[in-house]
Motif scaffolding. Structure first.
Motif, PDB file in Angstrom:
ATOM      1  N   GLN A 185     -30.031  77.826 -20.526  1.00 52.55           N
ATOM      2  CA  GLN A 185     -30.280  78.910 -19.575  1.00 52.55           C
ATOM      3  C   GLN A 185     -29.754  80.247 -20.096  1.00 52.55           C
ATOM      4  OE1 GLN A 185     -30.521  77.472 -15.195  1.00 52.55           O
ATOM      5  NE2 GLN A 185     -28.616  76.611 -15.987  1.00 52.55           N
ATOM      6  N   ALA A 186     -28.655  80.223 -20.815  1.00 57.18           N
ATOM      7  CA  ALA A 186     -28.121  81.455 -21.392  1.00 57.18           C
ATOM      8  C   ALA A 186     -29.095  82.051 -22.404  1.00 57.18           C
ATOM      9  CB  ALA A 186     -26.777  81.182 -22.058  1.00 57.18           C
ATOM     10  N   GLY A 187     -29.928  81.191 -23.020  1.00 55.18           N
ATOM     11  CA  GLY A 187     -30.934  81.654 -23.962  1.00 55.18           C
ATOM     12  C   GLY A 187     -32.213  82.123 -23.308  1.00 55.18           C
ATOM     13  N   GLY A 188     -32.234  82.170 -21.971  1.00 57.17           N
ATOM     14  CA  GLY A 188     -33.384  82.714 -21.261  1.00 57.17           C
ATOM     15  C   GLY A 188     -34.476  81.722 -20.933  1.00 57.17           C
ATOM     16  N   ARG A 189     -34.238  80.440 -21.126  1.00 58.14           N
ATOM     17  CA  ARG A 189     -35.244  79.429 -20.825  1.00 58.14           C
ATOM     18  C   ARG A 189     -35.112  78.962 -19.375  1.00 58.14           C
ATOM     19  NH1 ARG A 189     -36.980  81.356 -24.774  1.00 58.14           N
ATOM     20  NH2 ARG A 189     -37.804  80.290 -26.627  1.00 58.14           N
ATOM     21  N   ALA A 190     -36.260  78.719 -18.740  1.00 54.23           N
ATOM     22  CA  ALA A 190     -36.266  78.193 -17.377  1.00 54.23           C
ATOM     23  C   ALA A 190     -35.852  76.729 -17.398  1.00 54.23           C
ATOM     24  CB  ALA A 190     -37.650  78.341 -16.762  1.00 54.23           C
ATOM     25  N   ALA A 191     -35.086  76.322 -16.395  1.00 59.69           N
ATOM     26  CA  ALA A 191     -34.637  74.935 -16.308  1.00 59.69           C
ATOM     27  C   ALA A 191     -34.723  74.447 -14.874  1.00 59.69           C
ATOM     28  CB  ALA A 191     -33.203  74.800 -16.821  1.00 59.69           C
ATOM     29  N   LEU A 192     -35.269  73.246 -14.701  1.00 61.71           N
ATOM     30  CA  LEU A 192     -35.354  72.601 -13.394  1.00 61.71           C
ATOM     31  C   LEU A 192     -34.831  71.177 -13.515  1.00 61.71           C
ATOM     32  CD1 LEU A 192     -38.982  73.488 -12.169  1.00 61.71           C
ATOM     33  CD2 LEU A 192     -36.864  74.685 -11.601  1.00 61.71           C
ATOM     34  N   ILE A 193     -34.382  70.637 -12.397  1.00 60.36           N
ATOM     35  CA  ILE A 193     -34.137  69.203 -12.281  1.00 60.36           C
ATOM     36  C   ILE A 193     -35.243  68.612 -11.416  1.00 60.36           C
ATOM     37  CG2 ILE A 193     -32.653  67.439 -11.275  1.00 60.36           C
ATOM     38  CD1 ILE A 193     -30.249  69.027 -12.058  1.00 60.36           C
ATOM     39  N   LEU A 194     -35.852  67.537 -11.913  1.00 57.54           N
ATOM     40  CA  LEU A 194     -36.825  66.773 -11.129  1.00 57.54           C
ATOM     41  C   LEU A 194     -36.248  65.376 -10.951  1.00 57.54           C
ATOM     42  CD1 LEU A 194     -39.576  66.511  -9.747  1.00 57.54           C
ATOM     43  CD2 LEU A 194     -40.530  65.851 -11.976  1.00 57.54           C
ATOM     44  N   SER A 195     -35.808  65.089  -9.740  1.00 59.09           N
ATOM     45  CA  SER A 195     -35.042  63.869  -9.493  1.00 59.09           C
ATOM     46  C   SER A 195     -35.683  63.034  -8.393  1.00 59.09           C
ATOM     47  CB  SER A 195     -33.610  64.235  -9.083  1.00 59.09           C
ATOM     48  OG  SER A 195     -32.908  63.104  -8.625  1.00 59.09           O
ATOM     49  N   ASN A 196     -35.591  61.729  -8.530  1.00 56.64           N
ATOM     50  CA  ASN A 196     -36.036  60.844  -7.462  1.00 56.64           C
ATOM     51  C   ASN A 196     -34.939  60.587  -6.435  1.00 56.64           C
ATOM     52  OD1 ASN A 196     -38.633  60.636  -8.372  1.00 56.64           O
ATOM     53  ND2 ASN A 196     -38.425  58.584  -9.235  1.00 56.64           N
ATOM     54  N   ALA A 197     -33.870  61.380  -6.466  1.00 57.62           N
ATOM     55  CA  ALA A 197     -32.819  61.273  -5.446  1.00 57.62           C
ATOM     56  C   ALA A 197     -33.413  61.551  -4.068  1.00 57.62           C
ATOM     57  CB  ALA A 197     -31.699  62.262  -5.741  1.00 57.62           C
ATOM     58  N   ALA A 198     -33.039  60.740  -3.099  1.00 60.29           N
ATOM     59  CA  ALA A 198     -33.682  60.863  -1.792  1.00 60.29           C
ATOM     60  C   ALA A 198     -32.724  60.884  -0.615  1.00 60.29           C
ATOM     61  CB  ALA A 198     -34.669  59.712  -1.598  1.00 60.29           C
ATOM     62  N   THR A 199     -31.457  60.551  -0.816  1.00 60.51           N
ATOM     63  CA  THR A 199     -30.539  60.482   0.319  1.00 60.51           C
ATOM     64  C   THR A 199     -30.019  61.854   0.727  1.00 60.51           C
ATOM     65  OG1 THR A 199     -29.848  58.294  -0.434  1.00 60.51           O
ATOM     66  CG2 THR A 199     -28.491  59.361   1.221  1.00 60.51           C
ATOM     67  N   ALA A 200     -29.605  62.645  -0.241  1.00 62.25           N
ATOM     68  CA  ALA A 200     -28.963  63.927   0.050  1.00 62.25           C
ATOM     69  C   ALA A 200     -29.989  65.020   0.317  1.00 62.25           C
ATOM     70  CB  ALA A 200     -28.075  64.340  -1.121  1.00 62.25           C
ATOM     71  N   SER A 201     -29.630  65.941   1.215  1.00 62.49           N
ATOM     72  CA  SER A 201     -30.454  67.124   1.462  1.00 62.49           C
ATOM     73  C   SER A 201     -30.446  68.016   0.227  1.00 62.49           C
ATOM     74  CB  SER A 201     -29.896  67.904   2.656  1.00 62.49           C
ATOM     75  OG  SER A 201     -28.622  68.446   2.335  1.00 62.49           O
ATOM     76  N   GLN A 202     -31.348  68.988   0.220  1.00 64.69           N
ATOM     77  CA  GLN A 202     -31.428  69.907  -0.916  1.00 64.69           C
ATOM     78  C   GLN A 202     -30.097  70.640  -1.120  1.00 64.69           C
ATOM     79  OE1 GLN A 202     -33.951  69.745  -2.751  1.00 64.69           O
ATOM     80  NE2 GLN A 202     -34.231  71.607  -3.930  1.00 64.69           N
ATOM     81  N   GLN A 203     -29.507  71.081  -0.031  1.00 62.48           N
ATOM     82  CA  GLN A 203     -28.236  71.795  -0.114  1.00 62.48           C
ATOM     83  C   GLN A 203     -27.136  70.892  -0.663  1.00 62.48           C
ATOM     84  OE1 GLN A 203     -26.718  73.197   3.650  1.00 62.48           O
ATOM     85  NE2 GLN A 203     -25.315  74.634   2.698  1.00 62.48           N
ATOM     86  N   ALA A 204     -27.075  69.654  -0.167  1.00 63.02           N
ATOM     87  CA  ALA A 204     -26.042  68.728  -0.620  1.00 63.02           C
ATOM     88  C   ALA A 204     -26.240  68.351  -2.081  1.00 63.02           C
ATOM     89  CB  ALA A 204     -26.040  67.483   0.254  1.00 63.02           C
ATOM     90  N   LEU A 205     -27.497  68.145  -2.501  1.00 69.09           N
ATOM     91  CA  LEU A 205     -27.761  67.770  -3.882  1.00 69.09           C
ATOM     92  C   LEU A 205     -27.397  68.906  -4.833  1.00 69.09           C
ATOM     93  CD1 LEU A 205     -28.876  65.376  -5.504  1.00 69.09           C
ATOM     94  CD2 LEU A 205     -31.142  66.437  -5.369  1.00 69.09           C
ATOM     95  N   THR A 206     -27.717  70.130  -4.429  1.00 65.23           N
ATOM     96  CA  THR A 206     -27.336  71.276  -5.246  1.00 65.23           C
ATOM     97  C   THR A 206     -25.824  71.369  -5.356  1.00 65.23           C
ATOM     98  OG1 THR A 206     -29.321  72.457  -4.492  1.00 65.23           O
ATOM     99  CG2 THR A 206     -27.594  73.772  -5.532  1.00 65.23           C
ATOM    100  N   GLY A 207     -25.127  71.172  -4.247  1.00 63.40           N
ATOM    101  CA  GLY A 207     -23.672  71.200  -4.271  1.00 63.40           C
ATOM    102  C   GLY A 207     -23.102  70.127  -5.170  1.00 63.40           C
ATOM    103  N   LYS A 208     -23.721  68.964  -5.188  1.00 68.05           N
ATOM    104  CA  LYS A 208     -23.262  67.877  -6.044  1.00 68.05           C
ATOM    105  C   LYS A 208     -23.317  68.291  -7.506  1.00 68.05           C
ATOM    106  CE  LYS A 208     -24.898  63.391  -7.745  1.00 68.05           C
ATOM    107  NZ  LYS A 208     -25.868  62.286  -7.533  1.00 68.05           N
ATOM    108  N   TYR A 209     -24.445  68.842  -7.928  1.00 66.72           N
ATOM    109  CA  TYR A 209     -24.590  69.191  -9.346  1.00 66.72           C
ATOM    110  C   TYR A 209     -23.782  70.429  -9.722  1.00 66.72           C
ATOM    111  CZ  TYR A 209     -27.631  65.350 -10.207  1.00 66.72           C
ATOM    112  OH  TYR A 209     -28.091  64.059 -10.352  1.00 66.72           O
ATOM    113  N   ARG A 210     -23.634  71.333  -8.804  1.00 67.46           N
ATOM    114  CA  ARG A 210     -22.747  72.462  -9.077  1.00 67.46           C
ATOM    115  C   ARG A 210     -21.306  71.977  -9.201  1.00 67.46           C
ATOM    116  NH1 ARG A 210     -24.744  77.517  -8.898  1.00 67.46           N
ATOM    117  NH2 ARG A 210     -22.658  78.352  -8.582  1.00 67.46           N
ATOM    118  N   GLY A 211     -20.931  70.999  -8.382  1.00 71.23           N
ATOM    119  CA  GLY A 211     -19.599  70.435  -8.466  1.00 71.23           C
ATOM    120  C   GLY A 211     -19.346  69.715  -9.784  1.00 71.23           C
ATOM    121  N   MET A 212     -20.400  69.225 -10.425  1.00 69.19           N
ATOM    122  CA  MET A 212     -20.279  68.593 -11.730  1.00 69.19           C
ATOM    123  C   MET A 212     -20.187  69.619 -12.863  1.00 69.19           C
ATOM    124  SD  MET A 212     -22.998  65.442 -11.535  1.00 69.19           S
ATOM    125  CE  MET A 212     -22.712  63.985 -10.530  1.00 69.19           C
ATOM    126  N   GLY A 213     -20.439  70.887 -12.532  1.00 71.51           N
ATOM    127  CA  GLY A 213     -20.351  71.933 -13.545  1.00 71.51           C
ATOM    128  C   GLY A 213     -21.674  72.538 -13.961  1.00 71.51           C
TER     129      GLY A 213
END
Length: 314
Positions: free
Chosen positions: A82-110
């Motif tokens: 991302q620092a090099g200017g490339r777009a990045a997405l996560i495409l996950s089959n995770a289904a339990t957590a809401s969008q907000q909770a899932l984002t918080g999870k990955y932000r919490g991982m760094g």
């Protein structure tokens, strides 16, 4: 916290080889593979591909993390991209957590990610529910204390330990979010109810297995396909490898052509197959996910699903 996703069911303990064979048996239920090409190129990491693509799409489990544990180097690689200017997405089959909770999870991982950068099968389900509200009462299969209560536009009946046959039979359809706490008893109850009266089954997570630490857990896709066979129903699946998940990626990437997008995943039958069918380039990660310890050449030959690139870890 103890993980309560099943690691055995009816005498089956999933292994990478078992999961691969199960996916092979389901090939007629999966999308067609995209156009063929030459042999895959083996790379030491993702880094040599930074300049070759405009956008990178990452599976989560087996690529960025295994359960709660971050795969070494994954945070640094994604942040560098991302620092090099490339777009990045996560495409996950995770289904339990809401969008907000899932984002918080990955932000919490760094991981430096916004909600806009995560497309989960839970989000795809919620988008469908918002556009087409479901009528009647729907049984929602999800653990106690999950975000299942936040599903939009649907009246819900929790399907958890202690649910009665009468409560199941009163449901007009079922939504399978999570296999946590799911077992032979509840599978048998739901099978019997659907045999008494066929109803829709919407499955937010199509995966058969997921890597969690040193084991594979059985996921909603496994149980849904058993219900398909045992009850004669046709479940509706969200997430990978199905087309709407990848269409949502390309829509989110605002006009970047599919061939300029690299899908990075750990499974041939979900990440690689689905991305190839959508016209994307693909990178298979081998050391941490569903194919760990497998003969990758043999898997590619047997499945007929070949990635463009292969690497042990990103």
């Amino acid at each position: 916290m103890t993980d309560r996703h099943p690691i055995t069911f009816d005498g089956v303990t999933p292994t990478p080889a078992w999961a691969f064979d199960q996916y092979q048996r389901l090939r007629d239920q999966l999308p067609e593979s995209g156009a063929g090409h030459g042999g895959a190129q083996w790379l030491a990491s993702l880094e040599p591909l930074f300049s070759r693509f405009d956008a990178f799409v990452f599976d989560a489990f087996g690529v960025l993390n295994t359960g709660p544990a971050v795969i070494p180097g994954a945070v640094e690689r994604l942040n560098s991209l991302q620092a090099g200017g490339r777009a990045a997405l996560i495409l996950s089959n995770a289904a339990t957590a809401s969008q907000q909770a899932l984002t918080g999870k990955y932000r919490g991982m760094g991981f430096d990610l916004s909600e806009r950068q995560i497309i989960s099968s839970r989000w795809l389900l919620e988008d469908s529910l918002a556009r087409e509200p479901r009528q009647g009462t729907w049984g929602v299969i999800a653990p106690q204390g999950s975000d299942s209560h936040s599903l939009p536009s649907v009246t819900q009946q929790p399907v958890r330990p202690g649910v009665t046959d009468h409560e199941l039979d009163a449901c007009d359809g079922f939504i399978f979010l999570s296999s946590e706490d799911w077992d032979e008893t509840r599978q048998a109850q739901l099978t019997a109810s659907l045999r008494r009266r066929k109803r829709p089954l919407e499955v937010a997570n199509p995966d058969l297995v997921a890597p969690r630490g040193d084991c594979l857990t059985l996921e909603p896709g496994f149980f849904a396909h058993k219900l398909r066979v045992d009850c004669g129903i046709s479940p509706h699946f969200y997430g990978k490898p199905y087309g709407p998940a990848f269409a949502a990626v390309l829509e989110r990437l605002a006009g970047i052509p599919a061939h300029r997008v690299l899908m990075v995943g750990d499974t041939l039958h979900t990440d690689i197959l689905g991305a190839r069918a959508a016209g994307m380039a693909t990178l298979l990660v081998t050391d941490h996910g569903a194919l760990a310890g497998m003969d990758i050449h043999s898997c590619i030959e047997r499945s007929g699903i070949s990635p463009d690139f292969i690497t042990p870890s990103i």
